[in-house]
Design an enzyme around this catalytic site. Structure first.
Site, PDB file in Angstrom:
ATOM      1  N   ASP A  98       0.865  -1.182   0.000  1.00 47.98           N
ATOM      2  CA  ASP A  98       0.000   0.000   0.000  1.00 47.98           C
ATOM      3  C   ASP A  98       0.899   1.228   0.000  1.00 47.98           C
ATOM      4  O   ASP A  98       1.699   1.432   0.915  1.00 47.98           O
ATOM      5  CB  ASP A  98      -0.896  -0.008   1.232  1.00 47.98           C
ATOM      6  CG  ASP A  98      -2.222   0.687   0.988  1.00 47.98           C
ATOM      7  OD1 ASP A  98      -2.207   1.741   0.333  1.00 47.98           O
ATOM      8  OD2 ASP A  98      -3.257   0.183   1.453  1.00 47.98           O
ATOM      9  N   ASP A 199      -2.963   4.810  -2.537  1.00 43.43           N
ATOM     10  CA  ASP A 199      -4.017   5.455  -1.764  1.00 43.43           C
ATOM     11  C   ASP A 199      -4.388   6.812  -2.360  1.00 43.43           C
ATOM     12  O   ASP A 199      -3.501   7.624  -2.674  1.00 43.43           O
ATOM     13  CB  ASP A 199      -3.525   5.620  -0.320  1.00 43.43           C
ATOM     14  CG  ASP A 199      -4.589   6.110   0.620  1.00 43.43           C
ATOM     15  OD1 ASP A 199      -5.576   5.384   0.818  1.00 43.43           O
ATOM     16  OD2 ASP A 199      -4.436   7.230   1.150  1.00 43.43           O
ATOM     17  N   GLU A 254      -6.461   3.948  -5.957  1.00 40.49           N
ATOM     18  CA  GLU A 254      -7.713   4.304  -5.287  1.00 40.49           C
ATOM     19  C   GLU A 254      -8.109   5.698  -5.762  1.00 40.49           C
ATOM     20  O   GLU A 254      -7.348   6.652  -5.607  1.00 40.49           O
ATOM     21  CB  GLU A 254      -7.537   4.285  -3.772  1.00 40.49           C
ATOM     22  CG  GLU A 254      -8.837   4.580  -3.043  1.00 40.49           C
ATOM     23  CD  GLU A 254      -8.645   4.882  -1.568  1.00 40.49           C
ATOM     24  OE1 GLU A 254      -9.527   4.510  -0.779  1.00 40.49           O
ATOM     25  OE2 GLU A 254      -7.616   5.491  -1.203  1.00 40.49           O
ATOM     26  N   HIS A 330     -10.868  -2.287   4.048  1.00 43.14           N
ATOM     27  CA  HIS A 330     -10.604  -1.736   5.370  1.00 43.14           C
ATOM     28  C   HIS A 330     -11.337  -0.427   5.623  1.00 43.14           C
ATOM     29  O   HIS A 330     -11.428   0.019   6.771  1.00 43.14           O
ATOM     30  CB  HIS A 330      -9.107  -1.498   5.523  1.00 43.14           C
ATOM     31  CG  HIS A 330      -8.572  -0.481   4.561  1.00 43.14           C
ATOM     32  ND1 HIS A 330      -8.492  -0.718   3.202  1.00 43.14           N
ATOM     33  CD2 HIS A 330      -8.127   0.785   4.739  1.00 43.14           C
ATOM     34  CE1 HIS A 330      -8.017   0.354   2.596  1.00 43.14           C
ATOM     35  NE2 HIS A 330      -7.781   1.289   3.501  1.00 43.14           N
ATOM     36  N   ASP A 331     -11.866   0.205   4.577  1.00 47.71           N
ATOM     37  CA  ASP A 331     -12.575   1.480   4.713  1.00 47.71           C
ATOM     38  C   ASP A 331     -14.085   1.347   4.568  1.00 47.71           C
ATOM     39  O   ASP A 331     -14.792   2.357   4.582  1.00 47.71           O
ATOM     40  CB  ASP A 331     -12.081   2.475   3.646  1.00 47.71           C
ATOM     41  CG  ASP A 331     -10.767   3.125   4.013  1.00 47.71           C
ATOM     42  OD1 ASP A 331     -10.436   3.172   5.213  1.00 47.71           O
ATOM     43  OD2 ASP A 331     -10.060   3.592   3.094  1.00 47.71           O
TER      44      ASP A 331
END
Length: 556
Positions: A98, A199, A254, A330-331
Site C-alpha cells: 500500500d 491510496d 484508489e 478496510h474502509d
C-alpha cells in the site's frame, strides 16, 4: 483481450493490525501473516495486498507514514518482511504494498523540516498558503471533518491536509517530491514486491489556484472538487515511465469520485499509467438525504441503483480498461451486512450470493480478510466502542457541535457505515480472542466469533470459504469468466441481478436473488445449459430461493 497476469489474478487483502498476532502484544504482525500464508494459498488467491506496514504514529492506522523505508516496529522488522516476501513467493503468492503518497505523516522528516521556515530544503515539499483576511486560504473541508487547513506560526502559513491534521498533503507540483516518491517505489520493487495499491492517488494534482468549492460545501463536495486534477495523467505517466514500466507489477489506484471515463484515461490499454482503479460509486450508494451528513446513513442499498453502477463500470471499461471488483475493504462496512443479510438464517446464503455476483464479472476480484468467512459488522452500540478517527470526529461534529442529528441516530449510522466494522480482529477459532491473540487485542473481536470463524468454516464443506474457493478456481479455469464481455439483463428488476458474459462462442448466465423471498425468473436457463455453480445443494430451474445465486454455461 490482452492477457496479463493481473487480469488472471484474485487479490486477498490483509489489514495487518487485525490479521494475526504472533508475539502476543495484542497487535497483528508480519510473522503472523507468514504463519497464515498456507490458508490464503489454499483459498486460491494469487496476490496479497498489505495495508500500510511502514513507520507511523497511527493517527489514521498507518495511512500517515513517517518513514517509507522502514517497518513499523508493531509489525516486526525488515527481516520479518523479507521472510514474508520469500515465503509468499515460494507459494506463488505475490505481494502488493500500500503506497500512500498523496500525503505523509506530520512526523515525517520532510514535514518537520518544511514547517520550520519558508526557505529550507523541504520548504516546498508540501502545500503551503498565506492566510486570506486572517483566515484559511479557501473553504475546503477535510475528509475526516473540519477545515482542510492548519496554521503553523513558524511559517505564518497554513498547510493543506485533505484528511487528518496529521496528514499534510505533498506538493506534487514540485519535481523533487515526485522523484523522492519514485525512489521509494524503486526501493520496494528492488526488494521484490510485486506492485502497489496507491491510496487516493487521484488527489495528487490539485486544482489550479486552489479556488473555493461552490456551495454546498461539505467534505464530500471538497473531495469531488479536488479529485482528478489537470496534471494527474502527466504525473502517473511519469511514474510509469521512470519506475513502473521497468518492473512486472500490479498497480491499482484508489480514486474517489472517478467515473468510468476517468478510469479509461488512467488505466486504458494504451495509457501506460496504472492497471486498474478502485472506484467508489457502488459503495457510496444510499447517502443521507441531508447532504451535510454525506455517507452517514442506515438505509439499505437499492438494487436497481447498485446494478446501474456496476453495469456502468462493466460496460464502460470493457475492451478499454480493467475493473477492480470488490464489495468491502478496510474502509468499508462488511459486505454481508451492507449488501446482503447478516441475520443467522440468511448470512451464509447471502454471503455466497454476493461472492458469486461479483466474481463472475470482468475484472480482478479483491477478497477482504474475513469476507470468505462471512464476517459481519460489529453491531456496536456506544461511541466508546469506536476507534476510527473518521467515525469519532464526525460523531462529535454532527451530534455535539452542529447538532444535526441526535446521538441514537448517529450511532445507528456508525453501526452501518463505520470503517471499524472491517477492522475487528480476524476470527480464526472459537477460543480466547478468536485465536487472533493470547492477550487482549488492540481492538475487541466481534462477539459472534464463537460461531463465525475459520476453524468452523474449514470443517464445513458447504461453507462460505469453500464457495469462494470454487469461484476462484472457476475463474482460473475459465477464460469466459476472466475475459468475457458483459451484457446486462432487466436493469430495472429490483429483486434479481441477472447478466450474461460472452467469450468466443460461449455465454454464461449469472442469476442472483437479492431478497429473502422466493421469486421466479426464466431466462432459458433450463434449456441448453449446464449449471456451473450455485449456493444451494440443488437447482430448481426458474425458481430462485432466498438469496440464491447460480451460474449457467449456455450450450446453445
Amino acid at each position: 483481450m490482452t492477457k496479463q497476469w493481473f487480469k488472471d489474478s484474485v487479490v486477498y487483502q490483509i489489514y495487518p493490525m487485525s490479521f494475526q498476532d504472533s508475539n502476543n502484544d495484542g497487535i497483528g504482525d508480519l510473522a503472523g501473516i507468514t504463519q497464515r500464508l498456507q490458508y490464503i494459498h489454499n483459498l486460491g488467491a494469487d496476490v496479497i495486498w498489505l495495508n500500510p506496514i511502514y513507520v507511523s504514529p497511527n493517527k489514521d492506522n498507518g495511512y500517515d507514514i513517517a518513514d517509507y523505508r522502514n517497518i513499523n516496529p508493531n509489525y516486526g522488522t525488515m527481516q520479518d518482511f523479507e521472510d514474508l516476501l520469500q515465503q509468499a513467493h515460494r507459494l506463488d503468492l505475490k505481494i502488493m504494498m500500500d503506497l500512500v503518497v498523496n500525503h505523509t505523516s506530520d512526523q515525517h522528516v520532510w514535514f518537520k523540516e518544511s514547517r520550520k521556515n519558508q526557505t529550507n530544503e523541504y520548504a516546498n515539499y508540501y502545500i503551503w498558503r498565506d492566510p486570506v483576511d486572517g483566515h484559511e486560504p479557501n473553504n475546503w473541508l477535510a475528509a475526516f471533518g473540519g477545515s482542510a487547513w492548519t496554521y503553523v506560526p513558524e511559517r505564518k502559513q497554513y498547510y493543506l491536509h485533505m484528511f487528518a491534521e496529521g496528514q499534510p498533503d505533498l506538493n506534487w507540483e514540485n519535481l523533487e517530491v515526485r522523484e523522492a516518491v519514485f525512489d521509494i517505489e524503486r526501493f520496494w520493487l528492488d526488494k521484490g514486491v510485486d506492485g502497489f495499491r496507491m491510496d487516493v492517488i487521484n488527489l495528487i494534482s490539485k486544482p489550479e489556484g486552489l479556488p473555493d468549492v461552490t456551495e454546498p460545501v461539505t467534505a464530500g463536495t471538497t473531495m469531488d472538487f479536488v479529485a482528478d486534477g489537470h496534471r494527474l495523467n502527466e504525473f502517473l505517466r511519469q511514474m510509469n515511465d521512470e519506475v513502473l514500466s521497468k518492473y512486472d507489477t500490479i498497480t491499482v489506484g484508489e480514486m474517489p469520485s472517478s467515473t468510468p471515463e476517468d478510469a479509461i484515461k488512467y488505466t486504458g490499454l494504451d495509457s501506460h499509467e496504472l492497471n486498474m482503479v478502485f472506484q467508489f460509486e457502488h459503495v457510496s450508494l444510499s447517502p443521507n438525504p441531508d447532504v451535510r451528513l454525506g455517507k452517514w446513513n442506515d438505509e439499505p442499498i437499492n438494487l436497481v441503483e447498485l446494478k446501474a453502477s456496476l453495469n456502468r463500470w462493466q460496460i464502460g471499461l470493457d475492451g478499454k480498461g480493467w475493473n477492480s471488483l470488490y464489495w468491502n475493504n478496510h474502509d468499508q462496512p462488511r459486505a454481508v451486512s451492507r449488501f446482503g443479510n447478516d441475520q443467522p438464517e440468511f448470512r451464509v446464503l447471502s454471503a455466497k450470493m454476493l461472492a458469486t455476483t461479483l466474481h463472475m464479472m470482468q475484472g480482478t476480484p479483491y477478497v477482504y480478510q474475513g469476507e470468505e468467512l462471512g464476517m459481519t459488522n460489529g453491531h456496536f452500540e456506544s461511541l466508546e466502542q469506536y476507534e476510527d478517527i473518521e467515525s469519532v470526529n464526525f460523531y462529535h461534529e454532527f451530534v455535539d457541535e452542529q447538532k444535526i442529528v441526535d446521538s441514537a441516530t448517529m450511532l445507528k449510522y456508525l453501526a452501518n457505515m463505520s470503517r471499524d466494522n472491517a477492522r475487528t480482529p480476524m476470527q480464526w477459532n472459537n477460543q480466547q480472542n478468536a485465536g487472533f491473540s493470547n492477550v487482549t487485542p488492540w481492538y475487541a473481536p466481534n462477539k459472534n466469533y464463537t460461531a463465525i470463524n475459520a476453524e468452523n468454516v474449514l470443517s464445513d464443506n458447504d461453507s462460505v470459504y469453500y464457495h469462494y474457493q470454487k469461484l476462484i478456481q472457476l475463474r482460473h479455469d475459465s477464460e469466459i469468466v476472466r475475459y468475457g464481455t458483459f451484457e446486462a439483463i432487466d436493469s430495472e428488476d429490483n429483486q434479481v441481478y441477472a447478466y450474461l458474459r460472452h467469450y468466443k462462442e460461449q455465454s454464461v448466465l449469472v442469476l442472483s436473488n437479492f431478497t429473502d423471498k422466493v421469486v421466479t425468473r426464466d431466462y432459458g436457463q433450463t434449456k441448453f445449459s449446464e449449471l456451473l455453480i450455485n449456493n444451494y445443494l440443488d437447482d430448481q430451474g426458474t425458481i430462485l430461493r432466498p438469496y440464491e445465486s447460480k451460474v449457467y454455461l449456455l450450450t446453445k
